[in-house]
Design an enzyme around this catalytic site. Structure first.
Site, short mmCIF file in Angstrom:
data_model
loop_
_atom_site.label_atom_id
_atom_site.label_comp_id
_atom_site.label_asym_id
_atom_site.label_seq_id
_atom_site.Cartn_x
_atom_site.Cartn_y
_atom_site.Cartn_z
N SER A 138 53.25 6.10 18.00
CA SER A 138 53.55 6.65 19.44
C SER A 138 53.36 8.28 19.33
O SER A 138 53.81 9.02 18.58
CB SER A 138 54.93 6.54 19.62
OG SER A 138 55.35 6.65 20.77
N GLU A 139 52.33 8.71 20.36
CA GLU A 139 51.99 9.91 20.14
C GLU A 139 52.78 11.04 20.30
O GLU A 139 52.62 12.31 20.04
CB GLU A 139 50.85 10.02 20.89
CG GLU A 139 50.92 10.32 22.79
CD GLU A 139 50.74 8.86 23.19
OE1 GLU A 139 51.04 7.85 22.33
OE2 GLU A 139 50.39 8.86 24.39
N ASN A 140 53.94 10.80 20.86
CA ASN A 140 55.21 11.67 20.88
C ASN A 140 55.87 12.03 19.48
O ASN A 140 56.58 13.00 19.22
CB ASN A 140 56.30 11.24 21.80
CG ASN A 140 56.88 10.05 21.72
OD1 ASN A 140 56.11 9.22 21.18
ND2 ASN A 140 58.02 9.94 21.63
N SER A 195 51.03 14.40 14.79
CA SER A 195 50.84 13.19 15.56
C SER A 195 49.28 13.28 16.14
O SER A 195 48.54 12.37 16.05
CB SER A 195 51.64 12.79 16.88
OG SER A 195 51.34 11.88 17.31
#
Lengths: 267, 214
Positions: B46-48, B88
């Site tokens: 999850s890119e967060n 990330s």
């Protein structure tokens, strides 16, 4: 402070007294802890300034410091933040009060007021790809004025920027980004300014802590110096100038998504 | 009979391979997590700032500090890790993620993708999409074959502002599956949705493509 030295003197190594003679007093290092968010921002706000605000959506946002900026009424702000809160919460409250002149963000789709202000020309907007935004801030904090990335090559994002070929592929030059002030939110912090974030509330906070001329951190818990695991400090205190325990944390959730418990299915 | 959203997601899940690190976009791509084939282990990024995304929490157990990139509450797994947005996107831009599945507005026969902006309409931003298509090894787009107006979305050239140029490897629509191969070779139609004819797909596609049905 002097009395403290007398009490503890026998426990200090001779190097400490050598440092004292050189004018360095380890015990008088300024305590970074402030009474509240208003105190923590005293003297650092001015009209037209650039502020970085940590958080992803409403997760890990410095909600107490944002509220204090609203109270202070500082105007014509350029705000660097991945998103712009929602209507009525987070950075959304600075949009309502008309304090924000320009946003530098990657995604602002959660905010109707934003849309109105932008379409009416009352708000400037600079979109950065999310990774480019994160890296620009990281670079800014690390003294790197620019870097090259493949992200955005051949798109609107690359227009007017230098393109350079490396190993047969095109890259676009992006600039490092700094701010007059960064406001971040951590889970725990100590008087030295050491910070630990929790789960996905970390997001943009660590880079922003490095890229503000002044960094103010709000934390859920202030712990005694020595209370954090030194091997697991996410933001070393050197980056943090002031620190406060947030008066309250709403920690709103944008999209509560759950699954039913197996034992409740059909009951 | 075109494929449903769920059938498109199930088809996209066939792109998963054991051991893959995968980023799933918002919308239909999120549903792909429900169709991971048995015996295949993938790690969702999850890119967060999270690797090893778990399922949605039980009611009452949601944690405001634990969300995915779509801002939905999620859970962690024993194998999960958390990191900053810079870390990330170092994973994403550094080519460490094997597969990105994301939505699209338009795809061109040269592998271009447009999925973030319609000029003159509401502008929400590209989020992490430009980074994902630029850095992830294999990019799969899942989208409806035509617009609500009936206008084709698989085009000779995109008319909307691009997310990336020459970045799409594979396209799954409600009508079929195409190998795009980043525009390095002619587009190939490799599968038709149930009950969809070649004539129908031809009439709804602007891009030039070869037919290579299995």
């Amino acid at each position: 402070m002097n009395c403290q030295i007398e009490i503890c003197a026998s426990e200090f190594p001779t190097e400490y007294f050598q440092l004292l003679r050189c004018g360095v007093n380890l015990l008088s290092m300024a305590d970074k802890i402030q009474k509240d968010a208003v105190d923590a921002l005293a003297g650092v706000l001015f009209d037209g300034m650039t502020i970085m605000a940590g958080g992803f959506g409403l997760c890990g946002i410095p909600e107490n410091l944002i509220a204090a900026i609203r109270v202070a009424g500082t105007k014509h702000l350029t705000v660097v933040s991945n998103n712009c809160g929602i209507d009525g919460f987070g950075l959304g409250i600075l949009l309502e009060s008309g304090q924000i002149k320009k946003m530098i963000s990657s995604y602002v789709g959660e905010n109707k007021l934003f849309e109105q202000l932008y379409l009416s020309g009352a708000l400037e907007l600079e979109f950065n790809p999310q990774g480019t935004l994160a890296e620009r801030i990281r670079a800014g904090g690390a003294g790197i004025p620019a870097f090259f990335t493949k992200t955005g090559v051949g798109t609107l994002v690359a227009e007017g920027k230098e393109i350079r070929e490396f190993d047969g592929e095109d890259y676009v030059m992006e600039r490092g980004l700094t701010a007059d002030l960064s406001i971040v939110k951590a889970w725990k912090g100590d008087a030295e300014g050491n910070l630990v974030y929790r789960k996905t509330a970390r997001n943009f906070n660590p880079m922003m802590a490095t890229a503000g001329k002044v960094c103010v951190a709000e934390v859920e818990h202030i712990v005694p110096v020595g209370g954090l695991d030194k091997d697991n400090i996410h933001t070393p205190g050197i980056y943090v100038d002031r620190l406060l325990a947030g008066a309250k944390f709403e920690k709103r959730i944008e999209r509560v998504t759950t699954r039913p418990r197996a034992d409740k299915v059909g009951s | 009979m075109a494929w449903t959203r769920e059938q498109m997601a199930a088809r996209a899940a066939q792109e998963l391979r054991d051991g893959y690190y995968v980023n799933l976009g918002i919308g239909i791509p999120t549903l792909v997590a429900n169709y991971i084939p048995a015996g295949i282990h993938v790690t969702l990024q999850s890119e967060n700032g999270m690797l090893g995304m778990g399922p949605f929490p039980y009611e009452g157990e949601q944690d405001a500090d634990l969300i995915n990139a779509g801002k939905q509450t999620i859970t962690e797994l024993d194998s999960s890790s958390y990191f900053s947005s810079a870390d990330s996107f170092a994973m994403i831009r550094g080519g460490h993620i094997a597969l990105s599945i994301l939505g699209g507005m338009q795809v061109s026969q040269t592998g271009d993708l447009a999925n973030w902006m319609v000029p003159g309409k509401v502008v929400k931003g590209m989020g992490g999409a430009m980074d994902l298509v630029a850095g992830v090894k294999r990019v799969v787009v899942v989208m409806d074959h035509v617009e609500k107006s009936g206008a084709p979305k698989l085009l000779k050239a995109c008319t909307l502002p691009l997310t990336g140029k020459g970045v799409v490897d594979h396209l799954i629509t409600d009508l079929g599956v195409f190998e795009i191969n980043r525009g390095k070779s002619p587009v190939k139609l490799v599968a038709l949705a149930d009950g969809v004819t070649l004539d129908e797909i031809r009439s709804k596609t602007e891009a030039v493509f070869e037919v290579a049905l299995a």
